[in-house]
Design an enzyme around this catalytic site. Sequence first.
Site, PDB file in Angstrom:
ATOM      1  N   LYS A   1      -9.531   2.179  -1.880  1.00 18.55           N
ATOM      2  CA  LYS A   1      -9.731   1.509  -0.581  1.00 18.55           C
ATOM      3  C   LYS A   1     -11.098   1.839   0.037  1.00 18.55           C
ATOM      4  CE  LYS A   1      -7.139   0.721   3.750  1.00 18.55           C
ATOM      5  NZ  LYS A   1      -5.926   1.127   4.494  1.00 18.55           N
TER       6      LYS A   1
ATOM      7  N   VAL B   1      -0.082  -2.694  10.582  1.00 22.40           N
ATOM      8  CA  VAL B   1       0.515  -2.349  11.876  1.00 22.40           C
ATOM      9  C   VAL B   1      -0.022  -3.248  12.995  1.00 22.40           C
ATOM     10  CG1 VAL B   1       1.122   0.027  11.308  1.00 22.40           C
ATOM     11  CG2 VAL B   1      -1.171  -0.451  12.158  1.00 22.40           C
TER      12      VAL B   1
ATOM     13  N   GLU C   1       0.855  -1.196   0.000  1.00 24.90           N
ATOM     14  CA  GLU C   1       0.000   0.000   0.000  1.00 24.90           C
ATOM     15  C   GLU C   1       0.897   1.256   0.000  1.00 24.90           C
ATOM     16  OE1 GLU C   1      -1.987   0.174   3.791  1.00 24.90           O
ATOM     17  OE2 GLU C   1      -3.470   1.649   3.130  1.00 24.90           O
TER      18      GLU C   1
ATOM     19  N   CYS D   1      -4.973  -3.378   2.572  1.00 23.11           N
ATOM     20  CA  CYS D   1      -4.698  -3.424   4.007  1.00 23.11           C
ATOM     21  C   CYS D   1      -5.945  -3.653   4.872  1.00 23.11           C
ATOM     22  CB  CYS D   1      -3.930  -2.169   4.413  1.00 23.11           C
ATOM     23  SG  CYS D   1      -2.935  -2.484   5.893  1.00 23.11           S
TER      24      CYS D   1
END
Length: 264
Positions: A108, A172, A38, A145
């Site tokens: 997205k 993350v 990304e 993501c």
Amino acid sequence: MRVGFLQYSPVFGDKKANLTRVGKMLSGEKDALVVLPELCFTGYVFKDRKELDKLAEEAVGPTVEYLAPITKDNNLFLVFGMAERVGERLFNSSCFLSPEGEIKMYRKAHLFNMEKTFFAPGDTGFPVFDIEINGVQAKVGLLICFDWIFPEPWRILALKGAQIIAHSANLVLPYCQDAMITRAIENRVFIITANRTGEERDLRFTGRSQAIKPSGKSLIRVGEESQGIWTVECNPLEAQNKMVTERNDIFQDRRKDLYRIEAK
Ligand code: ACM
């Protein structure tokens, strides 16, 4: 069909340096689908919308212009994340670039945390694209993501015939990579997650990019800090088989009649 991913740590804000580095990495690859992370040329942790605005570009812009000759010369299909400008709006997008220079976008749908303050939510729905490499055909869907935590887009792509889902990420949270095994099993599709590594401002990215088979078995998973390109062979036709026992086709067995929430 040869498929794979690139994992690296881009330099925040230095699109030129990042493109040069990725260009060199891609120059050793041929006849493959390669998924990149990304926002892989801009970096991810923008201070504010103004900073993002400076780095965003239209779909047909310097990034695609740099990559198109590489995809053409090496017969590569690339999927990469980019900050896309559309008029006044900025999208966290995934660009599909074919060897013929065909450009298709997925924007997205599910924005993560601070992204909601910079980006507009995606408006493309969940398109599926056809690819052919050395006579082998496949249907490819794109997700980005945090889309991972929502089962719906994966199921929609699989129902639309996607055999491979190209998942560009800047992860993350620690559990996506394992959750992707379930997404592959429940939809019987290949999933390629290209994650980034390294740190940026206050965030650390989890690497561990991977390719998973429709059975949920791992084709490859790399380390948290590894940087490079990895490719593996896959047979997209494996994703056509939705049988988990001789009596259970997971698409035929869906109880659509029961999948309704009663209005109160
Ligand atoms: C994310 O969606 N980049 C966590």
